[in-house]
Design an enzyme around this catalytic site. Structure first.
Site, PDB file in Angstrom:
ATOM      1  N   LYS A 133     -26.665 -85.043 -14.587  1.00  0.00           N
ATOM      2  CA  LYS A 133     -26.383 -83.981 -13.610  1.00  0.00           C
ATOM      3  C   LYS A 133     -27.623 -83.176 -13.227  1.00  0.00           C
ATOM      4  O   LYS A 133     -27.617 -82.469 -12.215  1.00  0.00           O
ATOM      5  CB  LYS A 133     -25.301 -83.055 -14.151  1.00  0.00           C
ATOM      6  CG  LYS A 133     -23.942 -83.751 -14.258  1.00  0.00           C
ATOM      7  CD  LYS A 133     -22.893 -82.870 -14.892  1.00  0.00           C
ATOM      8  CE  LYS A 133     -21.544 -83.605 -14.886  1.00  0.00           C
ATOM      9  NZ  LYS A 133     -20.931 -83.707 -16.190  1.00  0.00           N
ATOM     10  N   SER A 136     -23.945 -86.693 -19.322  1.00  0.00           N
ATOM     11  CA  SER A 136     -24.066 -85.612 -18.331  1.00  0.00           C
ATOM     12  C   SER A 136     -25.482 -85.092 -18.133  1.00  0.00           C
ATOM     13  O   SER A 136     -25.692 -84.218 -17.280  1.00  0.00           O
ATOM     14  CB  SER A 136     -23.154 -84.451 -18.714  1.00  0.00           C
ATOM     15  OG  SER A 136     -21.804 -84.802 -18.499  1.00  0.00           O
ATOM     16  N   SER A 186     -20.537 -78.362 -16.933  1.00  0.00           N
ATOM     17  CA  SER A 186     -20.761 -79.813 -16.830  1.00  0.00           C
ATOM     18  C   SER A 186     -19.599 -80.495 -16.094  1.00  0.00           C
ATOM     19  O   SER A 186     -19.095 -81.544 -16.492  1.00  0.00           O
ATOM     20  CB  SER A 186     -20.933 -80.432 -18.220  1.00  0.00           C
ATOM     21  OG  SER A 186     -21.613 -81.669 -18.141  1.00  0.00           O
TER      22      SER A 186
END
Length: 454
Positions: A66, A63, A118
């Site tokens: 992101k 993640s 997230s």
């Protein structure tokens, strides 16, 4: 005898201290032993690498992906825009905020879901809103990554869910983070602990919490260099966590102390280890390095000649602040600068146009540069700018020339008036003279006639 023993004891103590001093010095600068397979620490202001463990080796970024998704969303979407969730996005796997088909949420709300919880579904919703499809958005991500300095990165989705071809490196993620943290909205997002999404047309109120323990967690303890410490880190600036079963523990972290701001990246650590590794790396860098400001943004650094401009010289300033990374014990005086400007620039000139560089040195070593830019916009000048005269000077000359011309015209008018008067006077004198001659002739003629009659 006692004196000899006392002398021997003092000598042994001195020798022991001398032997220990190098060990203490060595321990202070010893790089930490971390769990993560790859890692890096950089100076956020200069980009200088302060620690490197396999920083160019590819790993799954999870993640931490992101961060670039958020940056692209901020650059391409109005934060207040309402996004309607499509039928596919709610089925995104992994961490999510359970978006529903037809639900209306703003771009800003999706960004907080993306960076705090997230949320993988929020990442997909943003990617589709920007590019239409996930593959098209992935292409945008890769172009942006290269633009920001990435060398060995390939993104295939906006959230970091596992894909064998979704890869990055500690170095690339540090470069992306370095540029992303220049964006004030990114800095706001990654330092926010709690955010509330009010009830929507499909869902009740949502409460979002940041997954980055460095921001807040004083209860969770982690071992840092063998010492048990709280996960919360003094001066942290975010920034993004990541975890999948294949990527394992990942973390891009940041912290600031005084003028020194650092960014660390850890890939393929453990869940708790990513926080411990990041603390150890940040501690190491703060203990051994510092940022020294070489020049402030917009510092006037000289003037440059302008060809064919409305003015013939313009001030040059530093485009941004410049820093050097030096050992923590080094004197700031070790940092110096050298200005290199172009000879001239041709109008029209735009404000911010590059016309040289400021070189930053640590001693005799070049460690960085700042662009030297024009302070003001300079339009093309008038006719006299060909010979290097500014428009102001040209106007003065024009006024002087106009005044002289007017004066000459007035003189000419006066001359004409006086000349005409002179001509009239001469004509009148000639007429008067002619009349006198005429009268004289008439008188003589009369006398002549009278004489002959008599």
């Amino acid at each position: 005898m006692k004196k000899t023993k006392k002398t021997t004891t003092i000598t042994l103590i001195i020798l022991l201290l001398i032997n220990l001093m190098p060990l203490v010095s060595f321990a202070a600068s010893e790089p930490p032993d971390i769990i993560g397979e790859t890692a890096i620490v950089i100076d956020a202001k200069t980009g200088q690498v302060l620690y490197n463990k396999n920083m160019h080796d590819q790993r799954y970024p999870a993640s931490t992906t992101k961060l670039i998704t958020a940056l692209l969303a901020i650059e391409n979407l109005d934060l207040s825009k309402t996004v309607t969730i499509d039928a596919e996005t709610p089925f995104t796997e992994g961490s999510r905020i359970y978006l529903l088909e037809g639900e209306n949420v703003t771009v800003e709300q999706l960004l907080y879901a993306l960076m705090l919880e997230s949320a993988n579904d929020a990442a997909v919703a943003l990617g589709k809103e920007i590019a239409g499809t996930v593959p098209a958005f992935a292409e945008m991500m890769n172009r942006k990554a290269i633009e920001l300095g990435a060398k060995n990165t390939n993104f295939v989705n906006p959230n970091g869910l596992h894909d064998d071809n979704h890869l990055s490196t500690a170095y690339d993620l540090a470069m992306i983070a370095k540029e992303a943290m220049k964006n004030e909205k990114i800095r706001e997002l990654v330092t926010t602990y709690r955010y509330v999404i009010p009830a929507t047309n499909k869902q009740e109120t949502r409460y979002l919490y940041n997954t980055n323990r460095l921001l807040y967690d004083e209860k969770t303890k982690v071992y840092v260099n063998g010492v048990l410490r709280a996960a919360k880190y003094e001066g942290t600036t975010g920034i993004k966590t990541g975890y999948t079963s294949k990527a394992e523990g990942c973390l891009i972290a940041g912290a600031i102390r005084g003028d020194t701001e650092l960014i660390s990246v850890v890939l393929r650590s453990t869940d708790a280890g990513r926080f411990a590794d990041s603390i150890a790396l940040l501690d190491y860098a703060f203990d051994n390095y510092k940022s020294v400001k070489a020049m402030d943004a917009e510092t006037i650094i000289g003037e440059i000649r302008v060809k064919r401009g409305s003015i013939n010289r313009v001030e040059v300033v530093a485009a941004n602040s410049g820093y050097a990374t030096v050992p923590v014990e080094a004197s700031p005086s070790i940092v110096n600068t050298k200005v290199l400007l172009d000879k001239d620039v041709r109008a029209p000139v735009e404000a911010g146009q590059k016309v040289g560089v400021v070189e930053i040195y640590e001693g005799e070593t070049l460690v960085g540069t700042i662009d030297a830019v024009v302070a003001d916009e300079i339009p093309q000048g008038g006719l006299l700018s060909i010979i290097g005269l500014s428009d102001d000077t040209a106007k003065v000359i024009e006024r002087i020339f106009a005044s002289i011309l007017i004066f000459i015209i007035l003189l000419f008018v006066v001359y004409v008036i006086l000349k005409r008067r002179q001509i009239r006077r001469r004509r009148q004198r000639r007429l008067e003279r002619a009349r006198r001659y005429q009268n004289y002739d008439f008188y003589n003629q009369r006398r002549y006639n009278e004489y002959w009659r008599g």
